[in-house]
Design a protein around this motif. Structure first.
Motif, PDB file in Angstrom:
ATOM      1  N   ARG A  30       0.837  -1.198   0.000  1.00 38.98           N
ATOM      2  CA  ARG A  30       0.000   0.000   0.000  1.00 38.98           C
ATOM      3  C   ARG A  30       0.871   1.247   0.000  1.00 38.98           C
TER       4      ARG A  30
ATOM      5  N   SER B 185       1.628   9.581  -5.460  1.00 37.46           N
ATOM      6  CA  SER B 185       2.004  10.962  -5.136  1.00 37.46           C
ATOM      7  C   SER B 185       3.036  11.462  -6.132  1.00 37.46           C
TER       8      SER B 185
ATOM      9  N   LEU C 144       1.019   4.258  -2.824  1.00 35.77           N
ATOM     10  CA  LEU C 144       0.876   5.654  -2.403  1.00 35.77           C
ATOM     11  C   LEU C 144       2.036   6.489  -2.952  1.00 35.77           C
ATOM     12  N   ASP C 145       3.223   5.898  -2.892  1.00 35.69           N
ATOM     13  CA  ASP C 145       4.428   6.552  -3.402  1.00 35.69           C
ATOM     14  C   ASP C 145       4.284   6.878  -4.882  1.00 35.69           C
TER      15      ASP C 145
END
Lengths: 271, 291
Positions: free
Chosen positions: A3, A11, A7-8
């Motif tokens: 997860r 973004s 997310l990395d």
């Protein structure tokens, strides 16, 4: 873990997309100016009707040559003053300890916090009432340099905070004179920061309206001709000239990109 | 370090730092002081008279129009600064973190639009957003209603100011991130912090000083904006800055203009002071004070 990874990626691509959008936003009006420079009627450029009249008028018109020349003088003059003061000042602040250091930093940075309009009107009145200086390119260079020095100083400071001044001391220990030390040690390490400071202070002064307007007297620069020509509608020469200036800028960027791409010059970046 | 060496260091410091500081003192601080003096004077036919009075301030503070202009400029500047903050942060972060060796080029590309004058760019924005502009023309060819809010309104002024000053915000945050140690985030991650928490507790506070400088760099010129509102703001768009500029152009009422300048300066300084209070030098990695 997975997860966090998604997310990395999210973004990274999200902020990258924002950067692209910002470039589109920033360059849309410039693309529009270049487009209008080729159209017959600047005020009503749709539907497109191509014409080179703007460039022809620019080629023969003396006013714009003079304005460009004055803008370049203003930009280079101010940038030289700014880079000099900012380089020497930031080296002093970073290299030496002193109880005056905080006061000096605040003084150098305070023009950042005064609006262009205020710098413009206050130096107009000060030069006129107190120093008895008329408005001309010299007073415009000084007023712009005040503003630019602060930006140049901020850029130099931020880029050189991590520079190891012990290198200079080491050179001195081995017997280098201060000037030689600056030439062979300090300069090769700081020139990208100095170049950045020079370019930014040039850009700020070259097309500055609000400081220059009140301090130029009768001297014409690019923005003041633009301001003057607004009364009887923007002439077709101005977009043409802006298009040419941007052409030069894009060319410079392309050269810089190639130099970086093939690692000929790194502009201060360390792998 | 011996006393003699220290003295020498101090002298060297002053020799190098003083010329620039004096330059700024003479050509920025003295002019500001002089308009404070002139704001208590009187102008007659383009000439200043040392006839001390408070009339300029009385008019400024009692005539509601000026206070409305001031309030309008202030609120616009606050909204513009926060808009730039919200969009500027991720952009600056992206450049600093993933820009690699092209970082400098990416930042210079944000500054390059300044090669084109503000008047040309703002009138081009007007050409794009205005009633016969490119944007609404496209909407109308597809049979849609033109968006009225972006023509000649405070929103249009706001968009124009974000357009002009966003590069300042991104550059300020970028310069701060340049000296930020991204490995701190790895440490936080190893110790089990989620990315969001690491941002709130490490990245944001350590870069707050750069962010604060960015906020001020956007707020100050937006608050004093004089050209952009004239072009984009429409009939009700006049700002404090544009009225201030008029005092030095058409009407030549310099003493009154100086008083307006002093008020503008005072409001901006107050905002800068409030922002500065929030900066903790010990916690910001920006000043290089560890040296």
């Amino acid at each position: 873990m997975r997860r966090a990874r998604t997310l990395d990626v999210l973004s990274k691509s999200g902020s990258g997309a924002l950067l692209v959008l910002l470039y589109v936003f920033l360059y849309a009006p410039i693309a529009y100016i270049i487009y209008t420079s080729f159209s017959k009627n600047i005020a009503w450029p749709f539907p497109p009707q191509l014409s080179l009249r703007g460039y022809e008028l620019l080629w023969v018109g003396r006013t714009y040559h003079e304005a460009l020349y004055n803008s370049l003088t203003l930009g280079i003059g101010s940038a030289v003053v700014c880079t000099l003061f900012a380089t020497i000042g930031s080296i002093a602040v970073l290299k030496y300890r002193s109880r005056w250091r905080r006061l000096i930093v605040i003084t150098y940075l305070c023009p950042l916090f005064v609006a262009n309009l205020l710098i413009g009107i206050s130096s107009l009145l000060f030069n006129r009432q107190v120093l008895n200086l008329p408005g001309n390119i010299g007073s415009a260079i000084i007023a712009n340099a005040v503003h630019g020095t602060a930006f140049a100083f901020l850029i130099m400071l931020a880029q050189m905070v991590r520079y190891d001044w012990r290198l200079d001391d080491a050179a001195m220990v081995f017997g280098a004179r201060p000037l030689r030390c600056f030439w062979e040690i300090t300069l090769p390490n700081t020139w990208p920061a100095m170049l950045g400071a020079f370019v930014i202070s040039f850009i700020l002064a070259f097309n500055n309206l609000e400081i220059s307007f009140y301090n130029l007297g009768a001297t014409q620069t690019l923005p003041s001709t633009a301001w003057g020509s607004l009364r009887h509608g923007l002439g077709p020469e101005l977009p043409a000239l802006a298009a040419l200036v941007n052409g030069v800028v894009f060319l410079a960027f392309a050269v810089m990109y190639l130099l970086m791409r093939y690692r000929i010059v790194s502009f201060g970046h360390r792998e | 370090m011996t006393g003699k060496r220290r003295l020498k260091e101090h002298t060297r410091f002053l020799l190098m730092a003083l010329p620039g500081a004096l330059f700024i003192f003479v050509f920025l601080l003295l002019p500001i002081l002089s308009i404070i003096v002139f704001s208590f004077w009187r102008t007659e036919v383009y000439e200043l008279y040392a006839d001390w009075n408070l009339d300029n301030y009385r008019v400024l503070l009692t005539e509601p129009t000026y206070m409305i202009f001031l309030w309008r400029s202030f609120t616009t500047a606050v909204v513009v600064a926060f808009t730039c903050l919200v969009f500027g942060w991720p952009i600056a972060y992206f450049i600093a973190r993933y820009g690699g060796r092209y970082r400098l080029l990416m930042i210079l590309a944000l500054a390059a639009p300044f090669f084109t004058g503000i008047i040309l760019r703002v009138s081009a924005l007007q050409g794009i957003m205005g009633p016969v502009g490119a944007f609404n023309m496209v909407l109308m060819t597809f049979g849609m209603q033109p968006i009225e809010i972006i023509m000649f309104s405070r929103v249009a002024t706001g968009i124009g100011l974000v357009y002009l000053y966003m590069p300042f915000m991104v550059t300020a945050i970028y310069l701060s991130l340049l000296n930020f140690d991204f490995e701190l985030l790895e440490v936080a991650k190893i110790n089990g912090a989620r990315p969001w928490r690491a941002f709130i507790e490490i990245t944001w506070p350590l870069n707050w000083m750069g962010t604060a400088i960015g906020l001020i760099l956007v707020f100050v010129p937006s608050m004093a904006a004089s050209v952009t509102p004239i072009f984009l703001g429409g009939p009700n768009g006049a700002s404090f800055g544009s009225v201030l500029g008029k005092q030095f152009g058409e009407t030549g009422t310099w003493a009154f203009g100086s008083a307006m300048g002093v008020i503008l300066f005072a409001v901006s300084s107050l905002v800068i002071y409030l922002v500065w209070l929030s900066v903790d030098l010990q916690r910001s990695g920006f000043t290089g004070k560890e040296a």
